[in-house]
Write an enzyme that holds these catalytic residues in place. Structure first.
Site, mmCIF file in Angstrom:
data_model
loop_
_atom_site.group_PDB
_atom_site.id
_atom_site.type_symbol
_atom_site.label_atom_id
_atom_site.label_comp_id
_atom_site.label_asym_id
_atom_site.label_seq_id
_atom_site.Cartn_x
_atom_site.Cartn_y
_atom_site.Cartn_z
ATOM 1 N N GLY A 167 -16.438 -2.742 -4.089
ATOM 2 C CA GLY A 167 -16.947 -3.888 -5.035
ATOM 3 C C GLY A 167 -18.118 -4.477 -4.397
ATOM 4 C CB ALA A 183 8.576 8.474 51.308
ATOM 5 C CG ASP A 191 -4.797 -1.588 3.863
ATOM 6 O OD1 ASP A 191 -5.472 -2.950 3.787
ATOM 7 O OD2 ASP A 191 -4.938 -0.638 3.172
ATOM 8 C CG ASN A 209 -7.771 3.759 3.319
ATOM 9 O OD1 ASN A 209 -6.825 2.791 2.855
ATOM 10 N ND2 ASN A 209 -8.839 3.456 3.480
ATOM 11 N N GLY A 259 0.862 -1.221 -0.045
ATOM 12 C CA GLY A 259 -0.089 0.034 0.003
ATOM 13 C C GLY A 259 0.750 1.405 0.021
ATOM 14 C CG ASN A 311 -14.502 -7.960 -2.307
ATOM 15 O OD1 ASN A 311 -14.269 -8.881 -1.502
ATOM 16 N ND2 ASN A 311 -13.549 -7.699 -3.329
ATOM 17 N NE ARG A 320 20.747 11.304 59.698
ATOM 18 C CZ ARG A 320 19.808 10.472 60.302
ATOM 19 N NH1 ARG A 320 19.162 9.943 59.457
ATOM 20 N NH2 ARG A 320 19.662 10.360 61.485
ATOM 21 N NE ARG A 338 -7.487 8.913 2.441
ATOM 22 C CZ ARG A 338 -8.430 7.874 2.490
ATOM 23 N NH1 ARG A 338 -8.693 6.882 1.139
ATOM 24 N NH2 ARG A 338 -9.349 7.786 3.304
HETATM 25 C C1 UD1 Z 1 -10.450 -3.613 -3.123
HETATM 26 C C2 UD1 Z 1 -11.407 -4.410 -3.973
HETATM 27 C C3 UD1 Z 1 -12.733 -4.179 -3.543
HETATM 28 C C4 UD1 Z 1 -13.179 -4.112 -2.137
HETATM 29 C C5 UD1 Z 1 -12.002 -3.339 -1.345
HETATM 30 C C6 UD1 Z 1 -12.391 -3.805 0.058
HETATM 31 C C7 UD1 Z 1 -10.480 -4.878 -5.743
HETATM 32 C C8 UD1 Z 1 -10.134 -4.803 -7.473
HETATM 33 N N1 UD1 Z 1 -11.155 -4.260 -5.296
HETATM 34 O O1 UD1 Z 1 -10.603 -2.267 -3.734
HETATM 35 O O2 UD1 Z 1 -13.784 -5.041 -4.258
HETATM 36 O O3 UD1 Z 1 -14.388 -3.713 -1.939
HETATM 37 O O4 UD1 Z 1 -10.918 -3.577 -1.646
HETATM 38 O O5 UD1 Z 1 -11.322 -2.735 0.943
HETATM 39 O O6 UD1 Z 1 -9.572 -5.732 -5.370
HETATM 40 N N2 UD1 Z 1 -2.391 -3.381 -3.375
HETATM 41 C C9 UD1 Z 1 -1.153 -3.793 -3.666
HETATM 42 N N3 UD1 Z 1 -0.900 -3.650 -5.130
HETATM 43 C C10 UD1 Z 1 -1.612 -3.000 -5.812
HETATM 44 C C11 UD1 Z 1 -2.857 -2.598 -5.420
HETATM 45 C C12 UD1 Z 1 -3.341 -2.871 -4.242
HETATM 46 O O7 UD1 Z 1 -0.562 -4.230 -2.747
HETATM 47 O O8 UD1 Z 1 -1.101 -2.756 -6.990
HETATM 48 C C13 UD1 Z 1 -2.868 -3.648 -1.958
HETATM 49 C C14 UD1 Z 1 -3.075 -2.310 -1.233
HETATM 50 O O9 UD1 Z 1 -2.051 -1.788 -0.537
HETATM 51 C C15 UD1 Z 1 -4.290 -2.871 -0.189
HETATM 52 C C16 UD1 Z 1 -4.965 -3.898 -0.910
HETATM 53 O O10 UD1 Z 1 -4.226 -4.197 -1.980
HETATM 54 O O11 UD1 Z 1 -4.019 -3.267 0.967
HETATM 55 C C17 UD1 Z 1 -6.352 -3.159 -1.646
HETATM 56 O O12 UD1 Z 1 -5.989 -2.239 -2.588
HETATM 57 P P1 UD1 Z 1 -6.977 -1.032 -2.750
HETATM 58 O O13 UD1 Z 1 -6.383 -0.227 -3.839
HETATM 59 O O14 UD1 Z 1 -7.213 -0.255 -1.384
HETATM 60 O O15 UD1 Z 1 -8.369 -1.689 -3.251
HETATM 61 P P2 UD1 Z 1 -9.817 -1.000 -3.156
HETATM 62 O O16 UD1 Z 1 -9.800 -0.028 -4.680
HETATM 63 O O17 UD1 Z 1 -10.040 -0.384 -2.077
HETATM 64 CA CA CA Z 2 -9.059 0.109 -0.166
#
Ligand code: UD1
Ligand code: CA
Length: 457
Positions: free
Chosen positions: A152, A374, A116, A238, A22, A181, A434, A26
């Site tokens: 999702g 004390a 995360d 985040n 990640g 999701n 003392r 933020r």
């Molecule tokens: C993802 C899901 C979404 C779900 C949501 C829940 C997908 C396409 N979507 O969306 O359906 O509702 O999580 O929180 O999976 N990460 C990497 N490499 C990358 C991209 C992401 O390691 O190239 C890791 C991020 O650090 C994070 C996790 O994967 O820990 C999720 O990635 P993030 O981009 O936050 O996915 P969302 O768009 O939130």
């Molecule tokens: Ca996310």
């Protein structure tokens, strides 16, 4: 689902893929997001501990480029974790495929977790794995979202999962679905790579979506299902506000576990635990107490208000505080008492010893039934080295004494109040270090008369 219907986790091999790449922009932080802590353990640490407890037999951690710090933290918890680097952030599907070598070994089960999303429980991971043993190729983790925006959406037909539609790609009708999701997924090891390799980036974000695994599995004739958990389980972090929310939730769980196991928390919402705090039966914790990492409190001990403990061992029936600070290496014997404004570091306190008020004990060993008056201070540091103070059993240290280490106070010895002790004191001796007291009869009266006369002139 009850735990009795879960497969024995040890009978199936299980690869956990932990996505820890990640960006965490933020968080506005100099350190990577997944190293931020809740209950004194990094988020990636919590997730790794959970997957291990859920029966993972191999662990792959996917980190961003130049993230040795994340790799190091992961290896602290799982020494043989394999580290994979995702060079470009091309989406969750791409991130999982960064661990291709581990996926190719075809473990029975694969679970994909986000570093995360630290509140995922062992039970949830077990639920996620369970359908794999019954033949499903993909299992997604669903939750009823209070606000589904951005997540999702799970597209179900009966108990079958047909597809997951990302928010950006969803129609109005699909966006009305509130079953979302949670991100975590389980895949059957023998089917995983064939499915993952078919993921493309033809979507609104031009990313390789892990979520496409569902529809691809179906197109290959496999089954896909969803298991539903509480939203709290998939709480993602985040920013710092979400970090604080995660802390609040985990503290709630730790307090609950403590109380269920026989600890009285007078005001649970004011007591803060570490992930590893261990509390015995009939321990009482008064309001406003903070437990740093590495604290063990044995049965029937009481921790009074406003105390701060870290790396400390408290034996049974001991009393701590109010306003006590126990630092790493503090060990308090059975029935010993540590009172207000007392700081103890790297010191063993014997059974029944009393350190009631305003004292610092550092690098010391204190025998049984010793009384520390004390204001006693062990002078353990000269700006270069640290030195030990040893106090034999039954000794009595008079108030406001300084014990200049290295120094030994023999068994049963007395130290007079206000002493500065620089030489060791033999057993049963009295030591005074003392200034001798001087009395000048009538001095004060004469002083007052003279001074008053001078003022009237
Ligand atoms: C993802 C899901 C979404 C779900 C949501 C829940 C997908 C396409 N979507 O969306 O359906 O509702 O999580 O929180 O999976 N990460 C990497 N490499 C990358 C991209 C992401 O390691 O190239 C890791 C991020 O650090 C994070 C996790 O994967 O820990 C999720 O990635 P993030 O981009 O936050 O996915 P969302 O768009 O939130
Ligand atoms: Ca996310």
């Amino acid at each position: 689902m009850t735990s009795s219907t879960l497969p024995n986790p040890s009978s199936r091999s299980c690869l956990a893929v932990v996505l820890a790449a990640g960006e965490g922009t933020r968080m506005k932080s100099d350190k990577p997001k997944v190293l931020h802590e809740i209950a004194n353990r990094s988020m990636v640490g919590h997730v790794l501990a959970a997957v291990m407890a859920a029966g993972a037999t191999q662990v792959a951690v996917v980190v961003g480029p130049d993230r040795d710090d994340v790799a190091k933290e992961a290896r602290k918890i799982v020494p043989d974790a394999e580290i994979f680097v995702q060079k470009d952030r091309l989406g969750t599907g791409h991130a999982v495929l960064s661990a291709r070598d581990a996926l190719a070994r075809q473990p029975d089960d694969i679970i994909i977790v986000y570093a995360d999303t630290p509140l995922v429980s062992i039970e949830t991971l077990a639920q996620l794995r369970a359908p794999l043993a019954k033949g499903a190729a993909v299992v997604s983790l669903g939750f009823e979202a209070r606000d589904p925006t951005g997540y999702g959406r799970l597209l179900l037909s009966g108990d079958q999962l047909l597809d997951i539609r990302e928010h950006k790609d969803a129609s109005e009708a699909e966006r009305a679905i509130t079953l979302c999701n949670g991100g975590l997924m389980a895949l059957r090891g023998d089917a995983a790579l064939a499915i993952l390799d078919k993921i493309d980036n033809k979507n609104a974000k031009n990313e390789y979506y892990l979520t496409d695994a569902v529809a691809i599995a179906r197109s290959l004739g496999h089954g896909a299902v969803a298991v539903t958990v509480a939203e709290e389980e998939v709480h993602g972090v985040n920013d710092r506000a979400q970090l604080a929310q995660a802390e609040r939730m985990i503290q709630g769980r730790l307090r609950q576990v403590a109380m269920i196991s026989g600890v009285t928390l007078v005001a649970p919402e004011t007591v803060f635990f570490s992930y590893d705090t261990k509390l015995g039966r009939d321990v009482i914790v008064e309001p406003h107490v903070v437990f740093g990492p590495g604290v063990v409190v044995e049965d029937h001990a009481i921790i009074h208000s406003f105390s701060h403990l870290e790396g400390a061992h408290i034996s049974g029936n001991a009393g701590i505080g109010p306003f006590a600070r126990l630092r790493p290496g503090a060990s308090v014997g059975p029935k010993a008492k540590v009172g207000n404004f007392v700081e103890i570091k790297n010191t063993q306190l014997g059974a029944g010893a009393k350190v009631g008020h305003l004292t610092y004990l550092g690098d010391a060993s204190v025998g049984t039934d010793v009384n520390i008056g004390a204001g006693t201070i062990t002078c353990n540091y000269d700006g270069f080295g640290k030195y030990r103070t040893e106090i034999g059993e039954g000794a009595f240290i008079g108030s406001n004494s300084s014990l200049v280490a290295p120094v030994q106070i023999g068994k049963g010895a007395f130290v007079g109040s206000g002493s500065v002790i620089t030489e060791s004191v033999p057993e049963d001796a009295l030591s005074l270090g003392r200034g001798r007291q001087v009395i000048k009869e009538n001095w004060a009266r004469i002083f007052r008369v003279k001074s008053q006369a001078a003022k009237l002139k």
